[in-house]
Enzyme design. Sequence first.
Site, short mmCIF file in Angstrom:
data_model
loop_
_atom_site.label_atom_id
_atom_site.label_comp_id
_atom_site.label_asym_id
_atom_site.label_seq_id
_atom_site.Cartn_x
_atom_site.Cartn_y
_atom_site.Cartn_z
CB THR A 30 -7.12 12.32 8.07
OG1 THR A 30 -6.44 12.23 6.82
CG2 THR A 30 -8.18 13.39 7.97
CB SER A 275 -2.26 2.62 -0.09
OG SER A 275 -2.14 1.44 0.67
CE LYS A 276 -3.14 8.40 5.20
NZ LYS A 276 -3.78 9.26 6.15
NE ARG A 277 -4.95 -1.28 2.06
CZ ARG A 277 -5.73 -0.32 1.55
NH1 ARG A 277 -6.43 0.44 2.36
NH2 ARG A 277 -5.78 -0.11 0.26
CG ASP A 278 1.97 -0.14 0.24
OD1 ASP A 278 1.98 -1.36 0.06
OD2 ASP A 278 1.44 0.66 -0.55
#
Length: 511
Positions: A30, A275-278
Amino acid sequence: MPDATATNLPGSTEVDENELVRVRFCPSPTGDPHVGMLRTALFNWAFARRHQGVFVFRIEDTDTVRDTEQSYEAVVDAVSWLGLEWDEGPGVGGDFGPYRQSQRRDIYREVVERLLESGDAYRCYCTPEELNQRREEARAAGRDSGYDGRCRDLTPGQVGTFEAENRPAVVRFRVPDGDWEFDDLIRGPMTFKSEFVSDFVLVRANGDPLYPLVNPVDDALMRITHVLRGEDLLSSTPRQLALHQALARIGIGSGRTPRFGHLPYVMGQGNKKLSKRDPESAFSRYQRDGFLPEGLANYLGLLGWSMGDDVEFYSLAQMAEAFDLDRVNASPARFDLKKCTAVNSLWVRALDPADLAARMLPFLIGAEVLPDEPTEEQLEILRRATPLVQERMELLSQAVGLLGFLFTGSPGCGEFRLDPDDAAKVLDDSGRRVAATAESALRALPDWDIPSIEDALRVALVEGLGLKPRLAFGPVRVAVTGRRVSPPLFESLELLGRERSLARLAAVAGP
Ligand code: GLU
Ligand code: ZN
């Protein structure tokens, strides 16, 4: 009370003698692959190699809504880009395939049948509303709010009624009573109280098998001996131990429960879990920025493991030789992009220049500074220029800024452009006069070689104009390379050639 099944009790060593180590990396495809996931792949790979074991790559793609083919391809590419060769999995096959869970549904169906037959699993007819309501009540009464076991022992009559009502049913696992203990390979002895491990869903009402089922089932069928994975999965371990024991009882797998080790969290900015946002999390940026696989793999190795003796620069091969779980730290590791970049620059320096040139090439082509098929002459210039930048470069993408000037301005290589800021700073009136003086001094040179170029510029600018070297050479540098940061100046002029050097100086020369 069934025996409170403890496994992996303290005292178990990392690897038993005569045991063939089999580990797995089993991402869910994903979104974009991220560095935390690749750190897990690396540690599994290194553990397998260290013990002459088998590194299995399995794709956990049972989530038909979130999984994508693109993400599957991206994660396969990322692992192979890093240089982690797998022994079984996508593209290589193996004795325990298929290695994509989406292709194993028949296997799961059969396992579930057998778990139902043995009584280790049962159908649960509770509706989501009923479950919610009972959960609320339990919470209000201060009781544990996991599944309450309502459907554990339905009579045939009750089942008949539910079936007649066409009630959808999930399949739940019957977790034996008792506390759960295991000796985590990294964190040491762990205990989970019985009340926190309630009967969990294996299969959705629509027939979709879920992670809590398929992950241990495949670990059992694929003869996984060690599960090394992120700490975020620690809470799922007791349920997985329970399922492994049931699988062993009904003869699925080797009968041996794998040992579990949970790798420390990787923290990002502000000491929060990466996290994927970093921005430093996405693997794709490392490829795009021109990290070397060797550099990124080296840095990922530092995230929670240490080779000892303060050794921080090592290859995959060295890691494979030295890796052990004793030196995996249980406390979180911090991802530091600066450090990662610094480690990469060590690898840039360590490369053979011809190898470095070959690795810079796609970046120069990608930036359209070189054509898709560079000429022999262009490749030769690149090879000669490489040693000049090797010590000044941290990332391959910097090749464009540092070396682009050697190619731009010729057909198929884009425009030569001055960096506007650098030009504004350096090519003022006096800078442009310096360029004019340099141009006429160089024009007069009989031979275009490095000592002659250096000599001519020193005589004309330092001695002739009485300038400090920085003020003398800065304008020349910006005029011919376009930037204030470039490879060494005299070498740059030599590589660029007389004609183009003079033309660039003339283009900025002032009164
Ligand atoms: N597919 C799981 C994940 O990506 C793997 C969990 C595990 O390693 O057991 O989180
Ligand atoms: Zn139920």
